[in-house]
Design a protein around this motif. Sequence first.
Motif, PDB file in Angstrom:
ATOM      1  N   ARG A   4     -59.723 -86.574 -54.360  1.00  0.00           N
ATOM      2  CA  ARG A   4     -59.821 -85.212 -53.440  1.00  0.00           C
ATOM      3  C   ARG A   4     -58.997 -84.362 -54.033  1.00  0.00           C
ATOM      4  O   ARG A   4     -57.681 -84.449 -54.578  1.00  0.00           O
ATOM      5  CB  ARG A   4     -58.800 -85.610 -52.322  1.00  0.00           C
ATOM      6  CG  ARG A   4     -58.841 -85.010 -50.885  1.00  0.00           C
ATOM      7  CD  ARG A   4     -58.477 -85.665 -49.497  1.00  0.00           C
ATOM      8  NE  ARG A   4     -59.609 -87.550 -48.851  1.00  0.00           N
ATOM      9  CZ  ARG A   4     -60.446 -87.026 -48.498  1.00  0.00           C
ATOM     10  NH1 ARG A   4     -60.748 -85.561 -48.114  1.00  0.00           N
ATOM     11  NH2 ARG A   4     -60.957 -87.714 -47.773  1.00  0.00           N
ATOM     12  N   ARG A   6     -57.782 -79.941 -52.678  1.00  0.00           N
ATOM     13  CA  ARG A   6     -57.394 -78.545 -51.634  1.00  0.00           C
ATOM     14  C   ARG A   6     -58.269 -77.903 -51.766  1.00  0.00           C
ATOM     15  O   ARG A   6     -58.119 -77.382 -52.780  1.00  0.00           O
ATOM     16  CB  ARG A   6     -56.184 -78.462 -51.739  1.00  0.00           C
ATOM     17  CG  ARG A   6     -55.000 -80.116 -51.274  1.00  0.00           C
ATOM     18  CD  ARG A   6     -53.825 -79.834 -52.038  1.00  0.00           C
ATOM     19  NE  ARG A   6     -53.298 -78.520 -50.984  1.00  0.00           N
ATOM     20  CZ  ARG A   6     -53.052 -78.864 -49.383  1.00  0.00           C
ATOM     21  NH1 ARG A   6     -53.349 -80.170 -49.335  1.00  0.00           N
ATOM     22  NH2 ARG A   6     -52.025 -77.883 -49.129  1.00  0.00           N
ATOM     23  N   VAL A  27     -58.570 -77.297 -46.639  1.00  0.00           N
ATOM     24  CA  VAL A  27     -56.940 -77.431 -45.628  1.00  0.00           C
ATOM     25  C   VAL A  27     -56.376 -75.523 -45.506  1.00  0.00           C
ATOM     26  O   VAL A  27     -55.761 -75.168 -44.527  1.00  0.00           O
ATOM     27  CB  VAL A  27     -55.600 -77.530 -46.688  1.00  0.00           C
ATOM     28  CG1 VAL A  27     -55.596 -78.650 -47.192  1.00  0.00           C
ATOM     29  CG2 VAL A  27     -56.285 -76.322 -47.763  1.00  0.00           C
ATOM     30  N   LEU A  58     -50.608 -72.871 -49.675  1.00  0.00           N
ATOM     31  CA  LEU A  58     -51.316 -73.655 -49.648  1.00  0.00           C
ATOM     32  C   LEU A  58     -51.593 -74.627 -50.733  1.00  0.00           C
ATOM     33  O   LEU A  58     -52.255 -75.768 -50.692  1.00  0.00           O
ATOM     34  CB  LEU A  58     -52.487 -73.789 -48.802  1.00  0.00           C
ATOM     35  CG  LEU A  58     -52.733 -73.175 -47.552  1.00  0.00           C
ATOM     36  CD1 LEU A  58     -54.067 -72.754 -46.752  1.00  0.00           C
ATOM     37  CD2 LEU A  58     -51.884 -74.054 -46.555  1.00  0.00           C
ATOM     38  N   PRO A  60     -54.254 -74.586 -53.142  1.00  0.00           N
ATOM     39  CA  PRO A  60     -55.881 -75.065 -52.954  1.00  0.00           C
ATOM     40  C   PRO A  60     -55.563 -75.095 -54.640  1.00  0.00           C
ATOM     41  O   PRO A  60     -55.474 -74.394 -55.352  1.00  0.00           O
ATOM     42  CB  PRO A  60     -56.230 -74.137 -52.033  1.00  0.00           C
ATOM     43  CG  PRO A  60     -55.446 -72.610 -53.010  1.00  0.00           C
ATOM     44  CD  PRO A  60     -53.978 -73.112 -53.013  1.00  0.00           C
ATOM     45  N   ASP A  61     -56.661 -76.941 -54.699  1.00  0.00           N
ATOM     46  CA  ASP A  61     -57.151 -76.573 -55.892  1.00  0.00           C
ATOM     47  C   ASP A  61     -58.525 -75.267 -56.591  1.00  0.00           C
ATOM     48  O   ASP A  61     -59.084 -75.622 -58.000  1.00  0.00           O
ATOM     49  CB  ASP A  61     -58.104 -78.082 -56.545  1.00  0.00           C
ATOM     50  CG  ASP A  61     -57.011 -79.145 -55.885  1.00  0.00           C
ATOM     51  OD1 ASP A  61     -56.089 -79.072 -56.900  1.00  0.00           O
ATOM     52  OD2 ASP A  61     -57.051 -80.326 -55.341  1.00  0.00           O
TER      53      ASP A  61
END
Length: 243
Positions: A4, A6, A27, A58, A60-61
Amino acid sequence: MSARIRVVSLVPSLTEAVAVTAPGLLVGATDWCSHPADLDLVRIGGTKNPDIAAITALRPDLVIANEEENRAPDLAALRAAGTEVLVTEVRTLDQAFRELDRTLRACGVADRPRWLDEAEEAWAAVDAPGEPPTAVVPIWRRPWMVLGRDTFAGDLLARLGVRQLYADHADRYPRIPLDELRAAGADLVVLPDEPYRFTADDGPEAFPGIAVALVSGRHLTWYGPSLAQAPRVLGRELRAALR
């Protein structure tokens, strides 16, 4: 699905596509990301003015964006902060299908979602009428702006049998004076309820004597799960105006 990741979305269409397909990946999303209705995410500003600091906070990827809806300087700032950004280009229906598949795979979705197959099937079944009505398609007023060349919404309308009078204009979203729009010789005026929220009162007031189709802006301009219903919804709205 793989591990999973982000994801932050800067595009309402892509937000809905990811949220419906893989709940829990997102997210953060923009203030304009209104679907699904129960979306509970950190809001990071608008599509044109995202809060870069809020996004990077946040962790994020991946940030998913669009070359038309988002500004290049914002995307460059995210990359400079070390954030991976995927930028889509969607100017035709076929391109939308390809970009949706690419985006979902980048988010770690291994299996093609059923809604995407249903959308392709729905559009493949469209049988446009033989004699296309000519139309102007305003997307804004003050000033009046219409669909021009090379637009996703214009491609959808063409597939539904609507010929845009400004489809060959040099600009993608030309500004056309109202008196020129009225005199253009259109059979139909197509008024979506977004990005500008046109209402039933705008047609008779601005275009007396011309048939007006008030259509769902989401089904005309969004490329996501709504594409599966778009041919039916838009077709019904267009037919009602031309009766």
